[in-house]
Motif scaffolding. Structure first.
Motif: not given
Length: 241
Positions: A19-21, A100-102, A112-114
């Motif tokens: 889901y990350g950009t 969640y966390r990166r 971050l947020e999915a």
């Protein structure tokens, strides 16, 4: 031995992977080719035909991006993964974005947020924990079956191959993608292909399936700000005879 796919570390990596950009995943000075490996979970299922389908199955769905992408053209999608943590995360995304966390380095994390992309239909998708080598008997059959980066993580992959003819309806489509990274920690060497993986697949899937096409699909998993996994997965598209 504990399942690494239940860990918080792997869960965060896969949420970012799915889901990350590009801005969240890639380094500032992106080496050539890295950007082409983004959106693997989107690209693989795009090899299905463009027609509307009734039922889709996503085996080894991880945190669910391919399952949700399949909802654009499938009336019902079932995503199945062996990891309880992955299935819980994929299910939670049906209702709301998931924080969640990166990991950047050491003790450095970025929140971050999915979130689901526009155009997917979560009402068409459900998830369940399950073993791809021992799927429940009442699962039924499907117009489309997708299994990406799964085969070479199964202890006995031939058990899944033997089940595939009953899972795919006549005329239905099957996508298998594998980086062919056969490792003893997942698959005992006696259960590895005895030659090229694609030849092994053809021996097992004939005469039930016709091989339509093959291609390589790269993928990129960010572990930290300076460590990335770039891998090429061999994708094959099949039609049930």
């Amino acid at each position: 031995m504990s399942n690494p796919y239940e860990s918080d570390k792997l869960l965060s990596e896969y949420l970012l992977f799915h889901y990350g950009t590009a801005e969240e995943i890639l380094p500032e000075d992106t080496p050539a080719g890295m950007a082409d490996a983004l959106d693997f979970a989107v690209r693989t299922q795009r090899h299905f035909s463009a027609d509307e389908a009734s039922r889709g199955l996503d085996l080894g769905c991880a945190v669910g991006r391919s399952s949700y992408e399949m909802s654009r053209s499938c009336g019902e999608v079932i995503g199945i993964d062996f990891s309880h943590a992955f299935v819980d995360a994929a299910t939670a995304l049906r209702d709301a974005p998931l924080p969640y966390r990166r990991l950047d380095e050491g003790h450095g994390w970025t929140p971050l947020e999915a979130r689901l992309p526009d155009g997917t239909d979560p009402s068409r998708v459900c998830f369940e924990q399950g073993d791809a080598m021992n799927l429940r008997d009442d699962l039924g059959d499907f117009d489309r079956v997708h299994a990406a980066n799964l085969l070479c993580r199964l202890p006995e992959p031939e058990r899944l191959l033997d089940r595939l003819p009953s899972l795919v309806r006549p005329g239905g489509e099957l996508i298998l993608a594998t980086p062919c990274t056969w490792l003893g920690e997942f698959t005992p060497p006696e259960n590895w292909p005895d030659g090229p993986t694609l030849d092994w697949l053809q021996r097992h899937l004939d005469p039930s399936f016709e091989l339509l096409s093959t291609r390589d699909e790269p993928f990129l998993i960010r572990e930290t700000a300076r460590k990335f996994q770039w891998t090429s997965s061999q994708l094959s598209l099949w039609r049930r005879r």
